[in-house]
Scaffold this motif. Structure first.
Motif, PDB file in Angstrom:
ATOM      1  N   ILE A 285      -2.052 -29.118 -36.386  1.00  0.00           N
ATOM      2  CA  ILE A 285      -1.037 -29.640 -35.594  1.00  0.00           C
ATOM      3  C   ILE A 285      -0.008 -30.366 -36.256  1.00  0.00           C
ATOM      4  CG2 ILE A 285      -0.855 -30.888 -33.166  1.00  0.00           C
ATOM      5  CD1 ILE A 285      -3.495 -30.160 -32.437  1.00  0.00           C
ATOM      6  N   ALA A 286       1.265 -30.022 -36.370  1.00  0.00           N
ATOM      7  CA  ALA A 286       1.962 -30.913 -37.191  1.00  0.00           C
ATOM      8  C   ALA A 286       2.878 -31.790 -36.413  1.00  0.00           C
ATOM      9  CB  ALA A 286       2.895 -29.547 -37.840  1.00  0.00           C
ATOM     10  N   GLU A 287       2.927 -31.725 -35.287  1.00  0.00           N
ATOM     11  CA  GLU A 287       3.635 -32.754 -34.564  1.00  0.00           C
ATOM     12  C   GLU A 287       3.049 -33.620 -33.863  1.00  0.00           C
ATOM     13  OE1 GLU A 287       7.425 -33.357 -31.322  1.00  0.00           O
ATOM     14  OE2 GLU A 287       6.980 -31.291 -32.468  1.00  0.00           O
ATOM     15  N   GLU A 288       2.839 -34.869 -33.775  1.00  0.00           N
ATOM     16  CA  GLU A 288       2.092 -35.826 -33.119  1.00  0.00           C
ATOM     17  C   GLU A 288       1.871 -35.510 -31.513  1.00  0.00           C
ATOM     18  OE1 GLU A 288       1.499 -40.619 -31.671  1.00  0.00           O
ATOM     19  OE2 GLU A 288       2.915 -40.150 -33.361  1.00  0.00           O
ATOM     20  N   PRO A 289       0.843 -35.144 -30.663  1.00  0.00           N
ATOM     21  CA  PRO A 289       0.850 -34.779 -29.604  1.00  0.00           C
ATOM     22  C   PRO A 289       1.162 -35.963 -28.444  1.00  0.00           C
ATOM     23  CG  PRO A 289      -1.510 -34.886 -30.283  1.00  0.00           C
ATOM     24  CD  PRO A 289      -0.448 -35.198 -31.393  1.00  0.00           C
ATOM     25  N   LEU A 290       1.894 -35.813 -27.522  1.00  0.00           N
ATOM     26  CA  LEU A 290       2.137 -36.618 -26.518  1.00  0.00           C
ATOM     27  C   LEU A 290       0.970 -37.089 -25.757  1.00  0.00           C
ATOM     28  CD1 LEU A 290       4.281 -38.311 -25.277  1.00  0.00           C
ATOM     29  CD2 LEU A 290       4.348 -36.541 -23.170  1.00  0.00           C
ATOM     30  N   LYS A 291      -0.082 -36.429 -25.515  1.00  0.00           N
ATOM     31  CA  LYS A 291      -1.265 -36.550 -24.975  1.00  0.00           C
ATOM     32  C   LYS A 291      -2.498 -36.057 -25.787  1.00  0.00           C
ATOM     33  CE  LYS A 291       0.474 -36.744 -20.243  1.00  0.00           C
ATOM     34  NZ  LYS A 291       0.135 -36.170 -19.002  1.00  0.00           N
ATOM     35  N   PRO A 292      -2.628 -36.804 -26.855  1.00  0.00           N
ATOM     36  CA  PRO A 292      -3.703 -36.269 -27.918  1.00  0.00           C
ATOM     37  C   PRO A 292      -5.289 -35.852 -27.389  1.00  0.00           C
ATOM     38  CG  PRO A 292      -3.350 -38.504 -28.136  1.00  0.00           C
ATOM     39  CD  PRO A 292      -2.396 -38.149 -27.198  1.00  0.00           C
ATOM     40  N   TRP A 293      -5.799 -36.620 -26.543  1.00  0.00           N
ATOM     41  CA  TRP A 293      -6.818 -36.302 -25.878  1.00  0.00           C
ATOM     42  C   TRP A 293      -6.852 -35.114 -25.244  1.00  0.00           C
ATOM     43  CZ3 TRP A 293      -3.623 -40.354 -24.980  1.00  0.00           C
ATOM     44  CH2 TRP A 293      -3.332 -40.686 -23.603  1.00  0.00           C
ATOM     45  N   ILE A 294      -5.590 -34.566 -24.796  1.00  0.00           N
ATOM     46  CA  ILE A 294      -5.890 -33.259 -24.038  1.00  0.00           C
ATOM     47  C   ILE A 294      -5.578 -32.079 -25.238  1.00  0.00           C
ATOM     48  CG2 ILE A 294      -4.533 -31.683 -22.367  1.00  0.00           C
ATOM     49  CD1 ILE A 294      -4.109 -34.181 -20.933  1.00  0.00           C
ATOM     50  N   THR A 295      -4.299 -32.269 -25.969  1.00  0.00           N
ATOM     51  CA  THR A 295      -4.142 -31.364 -26.795  1.00  0.00           C
ATOM     52  C   THR A 295      -5.271 -31.041 -27.946  1.00  0.00           C
ATOM     53  OG1 THR A 295      -1.691 -32.086 -26.780  1.00  0.00           O
ATOM     54  CG2 THR A 295      -2.267 -31.049 -28.891  1.00  0.00           C
ATOM     55  N   LEU A 296      -5.773 -32.027 -28.292  1.00  0.00           N
ATOM     56  CA  LEU A 296      -7.146 -31.952 -29.613  1.00  0.00           C
ATOM     57  C   LEU A 296      -8.237 -31.312 -28.785  1.00  0.00           C
ATOM     58  CD1 LEU A 296      -6.594 -35.313 -31.440  1.00  0.00           C
ATOM     59  CD2 LEU A 296      -5.808 -32.878 -32.347  1.00  0.00           C
ATOM     60  N   LYS A 297      -8.404 -31.503 -27.451  1.00  0.00           N
ATOM     61  CA  LYS A 297      -9.349 -30.819 -26.728  1.00  0.00           C
ATOM     62  C   LYS A 297      -9.146 -29.306 -26.787  1.00  0.00           C
ATOM     63  CE  LYS A 297     -12.298 -31.304 -22.736  1.00  0.00           C
ATOM     64  NZ  LYS A 297     -12.657 -31.757 -21.515  1.00  0.00           N
ATOM     65  N   ARG A 298      -7.930 -29.069 -26.350  1.00  0.00           N
ATOM     66  CA  ARG A 298      -7.903 -27.676 -26.245  1.00  0.00           C
ATOM     67  C   ARG A 298      -7.474 -26.901 -27.524  1.00  0.00           C
ATOM     68  NH1 ARG A 298      -2.363 -28.279 -22.185  1.00  0.00           N
ATOM     69  NH2 ARG A 298      -3.461 -28.749 -20.273  1.00  0.00           N
ATOM     70  N   ASN A 299      -7.402 -27.686 -28.611  1.00  0.00           N
ATOM     71  CA  ASN A 299      -7.222 -27.112 -29.973  1.00  0.00           C
ATOM     72  C   ASN A 299      -8.745 -26.730 -30.426  1.00  0.00           C
ATOM     73  OD1 ASN A 299      -5.635 -26.301 -32.429  1.00  0.00           O
ATOM     74  ND2 ASN A 299      -6.965 -27.839 -33.473  1.00  0.00           N
ATOM     75  N   ILE A 300      -9.714 -27.138 -29.968  1.00  0.00           N
ATOM     76  CA  ILE A 300     -11.244 -26.650 -30.464  1.00  0.00           C
ATOM     77  C   ILE A 300     -11.345 -25.339 -29.887  1.00  0.00           C
ATOM     78  CG2 ILE A 300     -13.486 -26.941 -29.645  1.00  0.00           C
ATOM     79  CD1 ILE A 300     -13.084 -29.946 -29.189  1.00  0.00           C
ATOM     80  N   GLN A 301     -10.498 -24.746 -28.867  1.00  0.00           N
ATOM     81  CA  GLN A 301     -10.787 -23.384 -28.496  1.00  0.00           C
ATOM     82  C   GLN A 301     -10.141 -22.266 -29.622  1.00  0.00           C
ATOM     83  OE1 GLN A 301     -12.493 -22.887 -25.912  1.00  0.00           O
ATOM     84  NE2 GLN A 301     -12.509 -25.044 -25.747  1.00  0.00           N
ATOM     85  N   LYS A 302      -9.102 -22.960 -30.498  1.00  0.00           N
ATOM     86  CA  LYS A 302      -8.657 -22.131 -31.616  1.00  0.00           C
ATOM     87  C   LYS A 302      -9.455 -22.186 -32.949  1.00  0.00           C
ATOM     88  CE  LYS A 302      -4.143 -23.066 -29.420  1.00  0.00           C
ATOM     89  NZ  LYS A 302      -2.592 -23.544 -29.572  1.00  0.00           N
ATOM     90  N   ILE A 303     -10.377 -23.061 -32.785  1.00  0.00           N
ATOM     91  CA  ILE A 303     -11.039 -23.419 -34.351  1.00  0.00           C
ATOM     92  C   ILE A 303     -11.600 -21.984 -34.788  1.00  0.00           C
ATOM     93  CG2 ILE A 303     -12.936 -24.421 -35.243  1.00  0.00           C
ATOM     94  CD1 ILE A 303     -12.333 -27.077 -34.070  1.00  0.00           C
ATOM     95  N   LYS A 304     -11.501 -21.710 -36.062  1.00  0.00           N
ATOM     96  CA  LYS A 304     -12.038 -20.713 -36.680  1.00  0.00           C
ATOM     97  C   LYS A 304     -13.202 -21.176 -37.616  1.00  0.00           C
ATOM     98  CE  LYS A 304      -8.110 -17.561 -37.059  1.00  0.00           C
ATOM     99  NZ  LYS A 304      -7.159 -16.773 -37.768  1.00  0.00           N
ATOM    100  N   TYR A 305     -14.523 -20.997 -37.031  1.00  0.00           N
ATOM    101  CA  TYR A 305     -15.478 -21.611 -37.737  1.00  0.00           C
ATOM    102  C   TYR A 305     -16.009 -20.725 -38.949  1.00  0.00           C
ATOM    103  CZ  TYR A 305     -16.413 -23.914 -33.228  1.00  0.00           C
ATOM    104  OH  TYR A 305     -16.413 -24.739 -31.938  1.00  0.00           O
ATOM    105  N   LEU A 306     -16.576 -21.312 -39.911  1.00  0.00           N
ATOM    106  CA  LEU A 306     -16.776 -20.752 -41.208  1.00  0.00           C
ATOM    107  C   LEU A 306     -17.858 -19.325 -40.907  1.00  0.00           C
ATOM    108  CD1 LEU A 306     -17.553 -22.484 -44.557  1.00  0.00           C
ATOM    109  CD2 LEU A 306     -18.626 -20.484 -43.903  1.00  0.00           C
ATOM    110  N   PRO A 307     -19.061 -19.532 -40.198  1.00  0.00           N
ATOM    111  CA  PRO A 307     -19.760 -18.404 -39.882  1.00  0.00           C
ATOM    112  C   PRO A 307     -19.244 -17.419 -39.267  1.00  0.00           C
ATOM    113  CG  PRO A 307     -20.969 -20.819 -39.468  1.00  0.00           C
ATOM    114  CD  PRO A 307     -19.440 -20.822 -39.637  1.00  0.00           C
ATOM    115  N   SER A 308     -18.124 -17.608 -38.744  1.00  0.00           N
ATOM    116  CA  SER A 308     -17.277 -16.447 -37.914  1.00  0.00           C
ATOM    117  C   SER A 308     -16.494 -15.848 -39.023  1.00  0.00           C
ATOM    118  CB  SER A 308     -16.524 -17.019 -36.920  1.00  0.00           C
ATOM    119  OG  SER A 308     -17.337 -17.728 -35.883  1.00  0.00           O
ATOM    120  N   MET A 309     -16.069 -16.417 -40.140  1.00  0.00           N
ATOM    121  CA  MET A 309     -15.353 -15.719 -41.071  1.00  0.00           C
ATOM    122  C   MET A 309     -16.191 -15.450 -42.492  1.00  0.00           C
ATOM    123  SD  MET A 309     -11.976 -18.518 -41.333  1.00  0.00           S
ATOM    124  CE  MET A 309     -12.932 -19.869 -41.617  1.00  0.00           C
ATOM    125  N   ALA A 310     -17.497 -15.471 -42.551  1.00  0.00           N
ATOM    126  CA  ALA A 310     -17.997 -15.228 -43.917  1.00  0.00           C
ATOM    127  C   ALA A 310     -19.478 -15.281 -43.364  1.00  0.00           C
ATOM    128  CB  ALA A 310     -17.855 -16.345 -44.983  1.00  0.00           C
TER     129      ALA A 310
END
Length: 519
Positions: A285-310
């Motif tokens: 996330i390149a720009e500081e979020p206005l509400k980080p506790w919401i933005t970062l929590k949503r970002n977890i849904q986009k995480i690409k876990y290592l065991p899912s890639m290899a």
């Protein structure tokens, strides 16, 4: 006087009983040999129903014609139970024999296998690969499995083979058996131990990516990889196979003994195959979020876990380190146990938590080792901030995350001041502990939530080389979150900016470390 018939009847009854006893003895002996001992039936085992010595079966060869393969009486016998006889003449068994015969003929043409090679096939329940070796002329061949099927297969598990060091010229493991092993390093170590120096090991695996490929090679660091090729399998369970041919080298003493690599050095560089995974990861996330506790929590849904890639199959052990664990349900129970893709691997879990409020609950958590200290850059006593409202009872729910400082910093420079209640705790050299606990052959996942101490701990991991031991990091970076949304409400708790946190994440990824923004 009429003749008495009692004596002949008595003798006849004795003979009948002796005959019945003999038959019973043979039946019991036969059942023991076949079902308990796991051996084939022969005259020496009191089995008198064997097929003729010259019985042959015609098995379709891998080419256009047919090849007559003589199946020895000791392998296929009418004295064996019907299912065993059917196994050795089934289409699947014959197909497997033909497949392995083709593989071994190719290896012979390349000089990796000779007719006089003393050969071992590891984890072969039915012995098709052993039979194929014998069929192409490699007579001194044997297989191992937890239950014997003599004369092709003797009893022995892959992680504890019943042979001396440096016994075999050629060792084979097919069918992706190393992939499926829960003790991959022990499996590989036993292959290396029983293989003669300058002998060849051939392993069929399903390594599809560069991460798993290099993880596999790390298991065999006594050997050099000679060739690697992709081939088609013979059944649907493993349609595509990567064949690895390795050669065992002499160690520095000329003994050819398996020598683990020394991982104690401070210098390291994250290998290129791990950097490939970083390029596939979700963007920061390149720009500081206005509400980080919401933005970062949503970002977890986009995480690409290592065991899912290899593929993570070829690792010695699997370790999760929660630095700043707080309660068990905070992240271990609520996130790692439920959401992290573990692929049926059993992880050793370490919870590092200095706050004694949470220590009691870990005593009843199986599979979790509590380190009741603060992760730090050296071993020393620290000041620990207790975050709670004045007069509030110290409970788990009311306990806030606490910062730590060396005792000499208490009340010192800006950023070192504590506003609340302070306690003294023990800190330990986290990077040094990590190097003494795991190796590069382990799969290590780390979550770090240390209230700003990440700006000391991460550089220390680089300095000691311990950063190379971590496969995946979930990092919460602490900064002054009021700077953007509410400029007039600055907090003295964190002095770092979002830009400094972004620089920390960026530098980790540029170094090849797979790190995710956490909250």
């Amino acid at each position: 006087m009429e003749p008495t018939a009692g004596k002949p009847s008595f003798l006849r009854n004795i003979l009948v009983r002796l005959l019945l006893f003999g038959v019973l003895f043979i039946v019991v002996r036969f059942a023991y040999v076949v079902t308990i001992a796991g051996e084939s039936c022969n005259v020496g085992n009191f089995c008198f129903f064997s097929l003729p010595e010259n019985l042959n079966f015609v098995i379709a060869g891998p080419g256009t014609g047919n090849s007559a393969i003589a199946v020895n009486k000791a392998i296929v016998s009418s004295t064996a139970v019907p299912t065993q006889r059917e196994l050795y003449t089934s289409k699947d068994w014959i197909k497997a024999v033909n497949f392995f015969s083709s593989i071994f003929q190719d290896l012979m043409s390349q000089g990796y296998l000779l007719p006089e090679s003393k050969s071992l096939c590891v984890e072969t329940p039915n012995g098709q690969d052993v039979f194929a070796l014998k069929e192409i002329g490699v007579k001194d061949s044997v297989g191992t499995f937890k239950k014997a099927s003599k004369p092709l297969v003797v009893s022995g598990e892959a992680h504890r083979l019943p042979f001396d060091d440096n016994t075999f010229d050629f060792v084979f493991s097919g069918g992706g058996r190393l992939d499926k092993s829960s003790r991959a390093l022990d499996f590989a170590t036993e292959i290396a131990r029983t293989l003669k120096p300058e002998g060849f090991a051939v392993v069929h695996v399903s390594a599809k990516d560069t991460y798993s490929f290099n993880s596999f090679l790390a298991l065999f660091n006594c050997c050099n990889l000679l060739t690697s090729r992709d081939i088609d399998g013979f059944d649907s369970s493993m349609p595509h196979i990567r064949e690895m041919v390795l050669k065992k080298e002499y160690d520095i003493h000329g003994h050819g003994v398996y020598q683990p690599r020394d991982d104690s050095g401070n210098k390291c560089s994250v290998p290129g195959y791990k950097q490939e995974l970083v390029r596939k990861a979700e963007p920061l996330i390149a720009e500081e979020p206005l509400k980080p506790w919401i933005t970062l929590k949503r970002n977890i849904q986009k995480i690409k876990y290592l065991p899912s890639m290899a593929d993570i199959s070829f690792k010695r052990r699997y370790v999760y380190v929660d630095v700043g664990a707080r309660s068990y349900g905070s992240s271990i129970g609520s996130w790692f146990k439920k959401q992290y893709p573990k692929h049926n691997k059993t992880f050793e879990v370490y919870a590092i938590e200095a706050d004694k409020t949470f220590h009691e609950q870990y005593k009843v958590k199986k599979g979790v080792t509590l380190l009741p200290y603060a992760a730090w850059v050296r071993n020393e006593t620290l000041s620990f901030e207790i975050n709670r409202d004045p007069g509030e009872q110290v409970t788990e729910k009311g306990r806030g995350m606490g910062r730590i400082q060396p005792l000499t910093s208490k009340g010192g420079n800006s950023g070192g001041r504590f506003d609340g209640e302070v306690d003294e705790i023990l800190g330990f050299d986290f990077a040094n502990w990590l190097k003494n606990t795991v190796t590069e052959r382990d799969f290590v996942v780390m979550k770090m939530d240390v209230e700003g101490t990440e700006f000391e701990l991460i550089p220390r991991l680089y300095e000691t080389g311990a950063i190379c031991l971590i496969d995946e990091i979930f990092l919460e970076c602490h900064y002054n979150r009021w700077q953007r949304c509410c400029p007039g409400q600055r907090s003295s708790k964190y002095e770092k900016t979002y830009g400094q946190c972004l620089d920390l994440f960026t530098s980790l990824r540029q170094s090849g470390v797979l790190v995710h923004q956490w909250w």
